[in-house]
Design an enzyme around this catalytic site. Structure first.
Site, PDB file in Angstrom:
ATOM      1  N   GLY A   1     -17.751  13.440  28.900  1.00 61.63           N
ATOM      2  CA  GLY A   1     -17.737  13.139  30.137  1.00 61.63           C
ATOM      3  C   GLY A   1     -16.717  11.691  30.814  1.00 61.63           C
TER       4      GLY A   1
ATOM      5  CG  HIS B   1     -30.846   0.598  29.896  1.00 63.40           C
ATOM      6  ND1 HIS B   1     -31.523   1.498  29.356  1.00 63.40           N
ATOM      7  CD2 HIS B   1     -29.577   1.233  30.548  1.00 63.40           C
ATOM      8  CE1 HIS B   1     -31.093   2.496  29.571  1.00 63.40           C
ATOM      9  NE2 HIS B   1     -29.463   2.290  30.713  1.00 63.40           N
TER      10      HIS B   1
ATOM     11  NE  ARG C   1     -32.010   7.925  29.804  1.00 65.79           N
ATOM     12  CZ  ARG C   1     -30.586   7.081  30.573  1.00 65.79           C
ATOM     13  NH1 ARG C   1     -29.792   5.848  30.099  1.00 65.79           N
ATOM     14  NH2 ARG C   1     -30.627   6.926  31.687  1.00 65.79           N
TER      15      ARG C   1
ATOM     16  NE  ARG D   1     -22.625  20.370  25.533  1.00 64.56           N
ATOM     17  CZ  ARG D   1     -23.323  21.115  26.493  1.00 64.56           C
ATOM     18  NH1 ARG D   1     -23.962  22.091  26.187  1.00 64.56           N
ATOM     19  NH2 ARG D   1     -22.718  20.300  27.509  1.00 64.56           N
TER      20      ARG D   1
ATOM     21  N   GLY E   1     -26.127  -1.941  31.128  1.00 60.27           N
ATOM     22  CA  GLY E   1     -24.659  -0.738  31.109  1.00 60.27           C
ATOM     23  C   GLY E   1     -24.427  -0.916  32.629  1.00 60.27           C
TER      24      GLY E   1
ATOM     25  CB  THR F   1     -23.338   1.624  26.460  1.00 64.77           C
ATOM     26  OG1 THR F   1     -22.021   2.825  26.714  1.00 64.77           O
ATOM     27  CG2 THR F   1     -23.178   0.889  26.230  1.00 64.77           C
TER      28      THR F   1
ATOM     29  CD  GLU G   1     -34.090   0.937  26.687  1.00 64.50           C
ATOM     30  OE1 GLU G   1     -34.582   0.946  28.217  1.00 64.50           O
ATOM     31  OE2 GLU G   1     -32.912   1.202  26.334  1.00 64.50           O
TER      32      GLU G   1
END
Length: 313
Positions: free
Chosen positions: A152, A279, A232, A174, A281, A230, A261
């Site tokens: 993405g 976390h 989940r 996909r 990002g 980066t 987390e």
């Protein structure tokens, strides 16, 4: 309008123009019971990725709740179907964090392949060292293959950055990327894992991707390969990752997100072949403010009877 955490002034002011804004009295994550109490009677909730929006919370809010505006691109913390059953709109904040997350991905990739964290720890510990031809050798990126799981906006932004370092890029997704995406080879996941020098995860967390990187996937990777996450935390089976590192099945891992987390698997913490960040990002001043403002715009639009800029479909 209830906020689960305090937000930047620009976002709060935008919300204050359309509703009474209730901010938490303390700037820390609210427990589930605290959040249920806070949201009672609200017509909108602006929340963070650690806030679980489920049937219990929606029932506590009441039937007047109209929108849940999540400050994150992912929305695995929100039971979207439960919201839809109640006519509650769900929104997220894609786009505004793409560059920040892609930048951190490259920072982690460089950090683990060039042993930056390991070198920093060596110097801070006061250990003796000296320049030598074989001292703390890392891995060069030019000509190496980067395998992206998910292609993405963030995956494509990483691909553009990786090309500047001379990396070959492939991806597993996909469906093939649309026109305009950076050139990269589209491969089945199994082939991508087996043929990549670095595997970087950029897929959402869904029932299908939970523990996508499990013991079998790790065994299929090259012995000299690195894993970067980066996306989940639960996309990776952390216990399996620790076992793979101990067995030498992969060379190292760089993780910004974790399975439980804020806890981190203890088997990861003491390893020099693992680079860890908490976390980060989207953690730039500009990006976090842009995320909060976009969430505020989403909530304000729904309360005003308009289509929000970034709804979850």
């Amino acid at each position: 309008m209830v906020l689960s955490r305090r937000l930047p002034d620009a976002a709060v002011q935008l919300l204050a123009d359309v509703a009474d804004v209730v901010q938490p009295p303390v700037d820390r994550p609210l427990g589930a019971a605290e959040l249920r109490a806070a949201v009672a009677g609200a017509d909108a909730l602006v929340c963070l990725l650690l806030d679980r929006v489920d049937d219990a919370l929606l029932d506590a809010a009441g039937p007047q709740l109209r929108v849940v505006a999540n400050i994150a691109v992912g929305y695995d913390n929100v039971d979207v179907e439960a919201c839809r059953r109640r006519g509650v709109r769900v929104t997220n904040t894609p786009g505004v964090l793409t560059d920040a997350t892609a930048d951190l991905t490259l920072a982690l990739l460089l950090g683990i392949t060039r042993r930056v964290g390991e070198g920093d720890r060596l110097l801070r510990a006061g250990r003796s060292w000296g320049w030598d031809l074989d001292f703390m050798l890392g891995t060069g990126l030019r000509g190496a293959r980067l395998g992206l799981v998910g292609y993405g906006a963030i995956g494509q932004a990483v691909a553009r950055r990786a090309a500047a370092f001379g990396m070959e890029v492939a991806y597993a997704a996909r469906r093939p990327a649309a026109d305009g995406a950076p050139p990269a080879e589209h491969l089945p996941l199994e082939e991508l894992l087996a043929g990549s020098d670095v595997v970087s995860l950029h897929c959402p967390l869904t029932p299908q991707t939970r523990h996508l990187v499990d013991a079998a996937a790790l065994r299929s990777m090259r012995a000299g390969a690195y894993l970067v996450n980066t996306a989940r935390g639960p996309v990776v089976d952390e216990a399996a990752l620790v076992a793979a590192l101990e067995a030498g099945e992969i060379r190292g891992a760089a993780l910004d997100v974790f399975e439980d987390e804020p806890a981190v698997h203890p088997g990861l913490v003491g390893r020099d072949d693992v680079l860890l960040t908490p976390h980060l990002g989207s953690a730039t001043v500009q990006t976090r403010e842009a995320m909060a403002v976009l969430a505020a715009r989403n909530a304000a639009a729904v309360l005003g009877g308009q289509e929000p800029p970034t709804p979850v479909r």
